[in-house]
Write an enzyme that holds these catalytic residues in place. Structure first.
Site, PDB file in Angstrom:
ATOM      1  N   CYS A  41       0.730  -1.011  -0.010  1.00 18.45           N
ATOM      2  CA  CYS A  41      -0.097   0.193  -0.104  1.00 18.45           C
ATOM      3  C   CYS A  41       1.088   1.295   0.088  1.00 18.45           C
ATOM      4  O   CYS A  41       1.515   1.546   1.015  1.00 18.45           O
ATOM      5  CB  CYS A  41      -0.628  -0.128   1.266  1.00 18.45           C
ATOM      6  SG  CYS A  41      -1.882   1.706   1.318  1.00 18.45           S
ATOM      7  N   CYS A  48      -0.648   4.467   2.110  1.00 20.88           N
ATOM      8  CA  CYS A  48      -0.637   4.423   3.945  1.00 20.88           C
ATOM      9  C   CYS A  48      -0.026   3.004   4.123  1.00 20.88           C
ATOM     10  O   CYS A  48       1.178   2.722   3.910  1.00 20.88           O
ATOM     11  CB  CYS A  48      -1.992   4.685   4.319  1.00 20.88           C
ATOM     12  SG  CYS A  48      -3.506   3.726   3.495  1.00 20.88           S
ATOM     13  N   SER A  49      -0.801   2.194   4.676  1.00 22.20           N
ATOM     14  CA  SER A  49      -0.151   0.704   4.974  1.00 22.20           C
ATOM     15  C   SER A  49      -1.432  -0.195   4.878  1.00 22.20           C
ATOM     16  O   SER A  49      -1.529  -1.050   5.816  1.00 22.20           O
ATOM     17  CB  SER A  49       0.558   0.803   6.129  1.00 22.20           C
ATOM     18  OG  SER A  49      -0.090   1.512   6.940  1.00 22.20           O
ATOM     19  N   CYS A  50      -2.409  -0.164   3.917  1.00 23.13           N
ATOM     20  CA  CYS A  50      -3.537  -1.158   4.191  1.00 23.13           C
ATOM     21  C   CYS A  50      -2.889  -2.468   3.938  1.00 23.13           C
ATOM     22  O   CYS A  50      -2.060  -2.891   3.400  1.00 23.13           O
ATOM     23  CB  CYS A  50      -4.327  -1.006   2.812  1.00 23.13           C
ATOM     24  SG  CYS A  50      -5.109   0.813   2.750  1.00 23.13           S
TER      25      CYS A  50
END
Lengths: 211, 109, 100
Positions: A113, A116-118
């Protein structure tokens, strides 16, 4: 939780664990206290949610993969709808739809991701720090082969690498190839070969060499 | 990065930029980090805020905070700002609640 | 409300080279580049509305769009035909003619 990676170094711990009571820790307690006092959330809900967070580990994803390797009909259902297939095994994969991307002898999938950091947290648990790092998020889309090589994974040139950038409310898990030499293994032993990094795509399952 | 790109590319939008090696770091989450996660899940589940509000709040922390704060520090910073924006909580009560949380901590050795 | 998706799998699209302020889920590295629709994810709430708490706006079609890494970074010498897939909202896409 087992790290399940192929890294050469022991995990470092950049976040605070046993340090002093930081301002952000106090802020966290303060926000929780106010939400509880105002009845926005209840103590019971908070406890249950913390249990849910602890229950999600990469072992869940590994079970799905091992079942898919053993049961072609389940594999089809997993590729159609991961959340429904997980529910068959009593696994709550959460409300956000998860898509399984299947490796083949010609295709290797990796998830990231960049914005962001999905991460499929409801299925695999918390994302490792490196997945959330600037280095991984910046580089894996542009130079996936170099990044995978840093994880010890060298893929032949004829294998196309497809990087999946989780930019919408859809999460991904990699369905890896069943490794050579695993023919005689039962489902539980197969699941043990599927590490977290195999489900992200920075590793592939391997049968340990006889020692 | 080209000048024009530096102007329009946002700090969090880093796909394709040069960066150093991927350090294989990870850590077991501390209770306070799980608490932040639980708060967010409950607020999103109840429709108090959205995941994209969390993301916007993190993006609006700015480049300095984005790089200096730990992951869940960014989250609770964004969550508390969004709750203030929405009027779910107020600045003064948050100030008092932080003070109370610290005092409680100091009272338990 | 049902939103009819404008594109179908296999169609070529170009990502708009927009750079608005605000919360956007179209990564910078795909903007202005051509890709191929892989799959229609379906109508989803628009993150550009959700980011400001507007949960009552109409959903927008979202697509999985595949890009060749060589299209995104032609200056990279690597020969391999690696690809990137990103999930993008319809209003960020425009059609590409069959000739381009």
């Amino acid at each position: 939780m087992s790290s399940g990676g192929h890294h050469a170094h022991p995990p470092k711990q950049p976040d605070i664990e046993d340090g002093p009571y930081s301002w952000h820790m106090a802020l966290t307690d303060a926000v929780a206290d106010l939400l509880l006092a105002k009845g926005v959330i209840t103590g019971e809900e908070l406890r249950r949610t913390l249990e849910t967070i602890d229950a999600a580990t990469p072992a869940r994803g590994a079970r799905l993969v091992a079942r898919a390797w053993c049961d072609p009909a389940f594999r089809t259902r997993l590729l159609e709808d991961v959340n429904a297939a997980a529910a068959e095994l009593g696994i709550d994969a959460g409300a956000i739809p998860i898509l399984a991307v299947e490796n083949t002898p010609e295709l290797h999938n990796v998830i990231v991701c960049t914005l962001c950091s999905c991460y499929p947290r409801y299925l695999l648990g918390a994302a490792p720090d490196w997945y959330k790092s600037r280095a991984y998020r910046s580089r894996v889309v542009r130079e996936p082969r170099a990044v995978l090589a840093e994880f010890g994974l060298e893929l032949p040139d004829h294998v196309r690498i497809e990087v999946h950038d989780s930019t919408a409310e859809l999460r991904y898990m990699v369905l890896p190839l069943r490794p050579p030499g695993s023919e005689g293994l039962a489902e539980e032993a197969l699941a043990a070969l599927v590490t977290r990094d195999c489900l992200i795509g920075t590793a592939v399952p391997r049968v340990p060499a006889e020692s | 990065m080209a000048e024009a790109e530096r102007v329009v590319r946002r700090h969090h939008d880093m796909g394709g930029l040069p960066a150093g090696p991927v350090e294989p770091v990870e850590h077991a989450h501390a209770p306070w980090e799980k608490k932040v996660d639980a708060i967010l899940r409950l607020l999103v589940g109840k429709g108090v805020m959205t995941l994209d509000e969390l993301r916007r709040g993190i993006e609006e922390l700015g480049p300095g905070a984005y790089d200096e704060l730990a992951y869940f520090e960014r989250w609770i910073s964004s969550i508390s700002n969004i709750l203030l924006e929405k009027g779910v909580i107020e600045v003064a009560e948050l100030g008092a609640a932080i003070e109370a949380a610290r005092a409680r901590r100091e009272a338990t050795p | 409300m049902t939103v009819r998706p404008r594109y179908r799998p296999g169609q070529r699209v170009r990502v708009r080279r927009w750079d608005p302020p605000g919360h956007v889920r179209t990564p910078f590295y795909v903007r202005g580049h051509r890709g191929e629709i892989v799959r229609v994810i379906g109508p989803m709430p628009n993150p550009e509305d959700l980011a400001y708490g507007r949960t009552d706006r109409p959903p927008v079609p979202v697509y999985r769009v595949r890009f060749r890494r060589r299209e995104l970074w032609p200056e990279d010498p690597r020969a391999q035909e690696d690809t990137v897939v990103a999930d993008l909202c319809e209003h960020w896409l425009e059609p590409v003619g069959s000739g381009s």
